[in-house]
Design an enzyme around this catalytic site. Structure first.
Site, PDB file in Angstrom:
ATOM      1  CG  LEU A  14      37.996  52.714  39.957  1.00  0.00           C
ATOM      2  CD1 LEU A  14      37.707  51.336  39.382  1.00  0.00           C
ATOM      3  CD2 LEU A  14      39.329  53.206  39.468  1.00  0.00           C
ATOM      4  CG  HIS A  15      32.141  51.258  43.190  1.00  0.00           C
ATOM      5  ND1 HIS A  15      32.245  50.127  43.949  1.00  0.00           N
ATOM      6  CD2 HIS A  15      31.692  50.863  41.970  1.00  0.00           C
ATOM      7  CE1 HIS A  15      31.854  49.086  43.242  1.00  0.00           C
ATOM      8  NE2 HIS A  15      31.522  49.504  42.028  1.00  0.00           N
TER       9      HIS A  15
END
Length: 103
Positions: A14-15
């Site tokens: 989850l950048h």
């Protein structure tokens, strides 16, 4: 209070980009929105808090919403993160088959 278990499927985890979109969607709702990762939680309306969880690929997270529009928030957040997450499947319960007693 509503919650949903999800698994991160994006190879980058989850950048920044999906986290920013997630925070934007969460901020549109009155309900409190948190992300739980093991024993840590983060306010889903704070980009710094979400990124601070360092959510890696294959990680299971729990989205928790509480408030007047909790269900709508949960649905919107799940839809927004669809390309990055998949619903978690509950762990398989082992089945035990009783063998007949040979006696």
């Amino acid at each position: 209070m509503s919650e949903r278990r999800l698994v991160v499927i994006d190879p980058a985890g989850l950048h920044a980009r999906p986290a920013a979109r997630f925070v934007q969607v969460a901020s549109r709702f009155q309900s409190a929105v948190t992300i739980r990762l093991s024993d840590r939680t983060a306010d889903a309306k704070s980009l710094i808090a979400v990124l601070g969880l360092t959510i890696r690929p294959g990680t299971e997270i729990v989205l928790v919403t509480a408030g007047v529009d909790a269900d709508a928030a949960l649905e919107a957040l799940t839809a927004e993160l669809g390309p990055y997450l998949t619903p978690a499947t509950p762990p398989a319960v082992p089945t035990v088959v009783a063998e007949p007693d040979p006696a």
